[in-house]
Design an enzyme around this catalytic site. Structure first.
Site, mmCIF file in Angstrom:
data_model
loop_
_atom_site.group_PDB
_atom_site.id
_atom_site.type_symbol
_atom_site.label_atom_id
_atom_site.label_comp_id
_atom_site.label_asym_id
_atom_site.label_seq_id
_atom_site.Cartn_x
_atom_site.Cartn_y
_atom_site.Cartn_z
ATOM 1 N N ASP A 98 -33.438 -20.779 21.119
ATOM 2 C CA ASP A 98 -32.962 -19.476 20.223
ATOM 3 C C ASP A 98 -32.797 -18.266 21.636
ATOM 4 O O ASP A 98 -33.197 -17.460 22.461
ATOM 5 C CB ASP A 98 -33.907 -18.303 19.190
ATOM 6 C CG ASP A 98 -34.369 -18.938 18.420
ATOM 7 O OD1 ASP A 98 -34.309 -20.377 18.289
ATOM 8 O OD2 ASP A 98 -34.313 -19.068 17.413
ATOM 9 N N LYS A 161 -27.518 -17.397 14.637
ATOM 10 C CA LYS A 161 -28.297 -16.515 14.114
ATOM 11 C C LYS A 161 -27.672 -14.930 14.323
ATOM 12 O O LYS A 161 -27.295 -14.644 15.710
ATOM 13 C CB LYS A 161 -29.963 -16.915 14.967
ATOM 14 C CG LYS A 161 -30.623 -15.584 14.413
ATOM 15 C CD LYS A 161 -31.884 -16.221 15.755
ATOM 16 C CE LYS A 161 -33.645 -15.410 15.541
ATOM 17 N NZ LYS A 161 -34.382 -16.142 16.624
ATOM 18 N N LYS A 193 -29.459 -19.333 10.368
ATOM 19 C CA LYS A 193 -30.793 -18.122 10.821
ATOM 20 C C LYS A 193 -30.545 -16.666 10.475
ATOM 21 O O LYS A 193 -29.856 -16.447 11.042
ATOM 22 C CB LYS A 193 -31.382 -18.424 12.113
ATOM 23 C CG LYS A 193 -32.037 -17.801 12.100
ATOM 24 C CD LYS A 193 -33.550 -18.699 12.907
ATOM 25 C CE LYS A 193 -34.449 -17.483 13.510
ATOM 26 N NZ LYS A 193 -35.773 -18.119 14.954
#
Length: 252
Positions: A98, A161, A193
């Protein structure tokens, strides 16, 4: 969807997270245990890079993925340092990375900096999934959020995300809708996300409904959809156990 349906889908797509400043080895072991619930496993646990190897051992053969964060939370580290973080995390057994993109450079008018950083990280990720954190709450402006999404997609992101969970405004349905529109326009097989602020089964339902309406009912599986959260697991389990769906989890 019934609350039970929502809770089951959200639990299977949960990135159960501990990115607290005081996270330690005991907390990571506890997170790994929580991730293997009576109603099935979560999709992944997301922890600091220092704990990747430990998390890999703690999860054993559970099938739960290990995710970790790089260039986190500010998104201002030199690219060489970020690439080093990625290489170490992959060597320790991370399945997913991430990455906080350099969103401040985008705000300053340098969108190619986001594309270039994502592409550089993607190149060394191999088969590991790359989730790009755009920090949509700080970008705020819908046009900037879309520019960030397009830039990350151009660099090869596997997921968009919303947030780090470390700023005042994290995931919002409005930002998630912009990211989904960017994914649709790209024609690429990319996931979403939302992260930060998802605390109840009802919160999870908002994002699942959004995905179902824009992407189709079968899209929001763990391959395309994750929820980044720490406390919502308590609420989801309460719903699945037959308690009121309004239960609220603590934390990010």
């Amino acid at each position: 969807m019934t609350p039970m349906d929502v809770a089951a889908r959200a639990l299977a797509s949960l990135d159960l997270t501990n990115l607290d400043a005081d996270c330690d080895a005991a907390a990571v072991d506890a997170l790994a245990q929580r991730a293997q619930t009576p109603h099935g496993p979560v999709a992944a646990i997301c922890i600091w890079p220092a704990f990747v190897a430990q998390a890999r051992r703690a999860l054993g053969g559970s099938g739960i993925r290990v995710a970790t964060v790089v260039n986190f939370p500010a998104g201002t580290a030199p690219l060489s340092a970020t690439l080093g973080e990625v290489e170490r995390a992959l060597g320790d057994g991370a399945d997913e990375i991430d990455l906080v993109v350099p969103w401040r450079r985008l705000v300053a008018g340098h969108a190619p900096a986001v594309t270039d950083e994502v592409a550089a990280v993607k190149e060394i990720c191999g088969r590991a999934r790359l989730k790009t954190i755009l920090e949509t709450g700080e970008l705020a402006d819908p046009a900037l959020i879309r520019t960030a999404a397009d830039a990350a997609l151009a660099g090869g992101a596997d997921f968009l995300k919303t947030s780090t969970g470390k700023v005042p405004v994290n995931a919002t349905p409005e930002a998630a809708a912009i990211l989904l529109d960017a994914i649709l326009a790209s024609g690429r097989d990319v996931g979403l996300k939302p992260a930060g602020g998802v605390k109840t089964t009802a919160d999870a339902a908002v994002y699942l409904d959004l995905c179902d309406s824009r992407m189709g009912r079968g899209w929001a599986t763990p391959e395309h959809f994750r929820i980044g959260a720490s406390g919502v697991l308590t609420a989801l389990l309460a719903t699945l156990d037959g308690a009121a769906a309004g239960a609220t989890g603590e934390g990010y």
